[in-house]
Design a protein around this motif. Sequence first.
Motif: not given
Length: 496
Positions: A394-403, A431-435, A446-459
């Motif tokens: 499940g994509f909702d487990q992305a953080i756990t699976v990646a770790a 595929n909005l939930p997966a995105a 990448y908690p220090q990436s401005a672009n990562a937060y910007d993309s998440l905010a757009e989503m």
Amino acid sequence: MKLKTFTLLLLVQLGLLATSAKAQQLSTSDSIDAFVKAKMQQRHIPALQLAVVRGGKIVKDTTFGTANLEYNIKATHQTIFSVNSITKAFVGIAVMQLAEEQKLKVTDPLSRYLDSLPDTWKNITLQQVLTHTSGLPDLIDAEEQVIGHNDEQEAMQKVKALPIEFKPGEKFRYNQTGYVLLGQIIIKLSGMHFTRFIEERQFKVADMKLTRFGDSYDVIPNYAGAYTLTKQVGDHFVRNSTPGQAYMQFPVFFRTAAGIQSTATDLANWIIALKSGKLLKQPSSLDKLWAPAILNNGKIGGFNRLTNGYALGWPTITREEHPAVGPVGGGRSALFVYLKDDLSIIVLTNLLQGNPDQFIDEIAGYYIPEMHEANGFGLPKNLKELRVALLKQGFDQAITVAARLRKNDPSFNLNENELNGWGYQLLAQKNLPAALAIFKLTVSLYPQSANAYDSLAEMLEVVDSHTEALVNYKKSLALDPQNKHAANRIQALTTR
């Protein structure tokens, strides 16, 4: 009686199978048409021709749109498009034809065939010229114009006075000068002008009835013309929302680099002739034609991540899955020959920013389903591994699976830009939930990436989570105070 019954039943079954196969073929064709029309609308492409080759035959040949916007002339199968630098692939074949006749070797230096070369040019090989690894200075100036006022003698005099750009074989750098030199060599060894040599040995042999050399200054019946979404204003280029006219001038001496006008049908026949041995007689010649150049450091070099290598006039798509050779021209035309799949696809357009090379793989997916972007084709190795795991967990487990994947394999690494690109790809696929899950994973990694937060905010805005979007835009702006997009969205969301 039983035999007759059995025979009748067999014929009925065969008929049903034939009908089913035909229906499937029509369904595939209709799906491709819908996809292509959507791409044309999205990219503002006025006219497009598409041809598909399988099993040595043209299995699809379709034309869409408007050839001439000024007079609202509909594009047809007879409409002729400029293929720009796809012309170089014809030159590669011409050189290999002369090699088969033992009139040259691609490993020979230029000085074996041409006089009055600068000393730094003399040991550059034909292969290095064909593969854009020569280091020659370029005939094209900063404004994309041929130097020397379109006069061959003046152009050659000026370019010979320029310094060599790098040691031959050191890197890939797209270059037009070498193809002008190849034209001179073809003329010398064949005893005829290179345009006639290509016409006689390729156009006529492949039954390319409508194909010819020319540019915007030639009168070409049924010509689709050229359109562009950009125009120059001062020192800058401005992008328009609607196409405007573009003009292309290819002096005759330059027409080994660009200058062929053709149709998707003619190019399909050309590919069939090439693969069937009508243009090159020896199978080894085709192998040499399509082998990407190896640089001095042992790597290959090309235009981008997709067309990542360059062979003898042919860009290569060097990859493990479904490798191809893919000549591209002027950002408007492309053809891919899939080397292991008995599939070739030609797409011609009359828009300089049409970039059909960016969606030909997706068309291939209608014949080879695993090549669809939605099925993970084109993703880097680690993202493919992550995708397989997420489809199970499940994509909702992305953080756990990646770790977990990283724990099991310390070499497993997820690149920020690749993750971000996949997130937008999933968004485009609706595929909005997966995105959303992938953008959240990117922020966690990448908690220090401005672009990562910007993309998440757009989503988050897309899924109407405006409060969370505002929080993430503020985090992005805190990390990068120059982020105008985040600043504008914060203002817009605050004043809602």
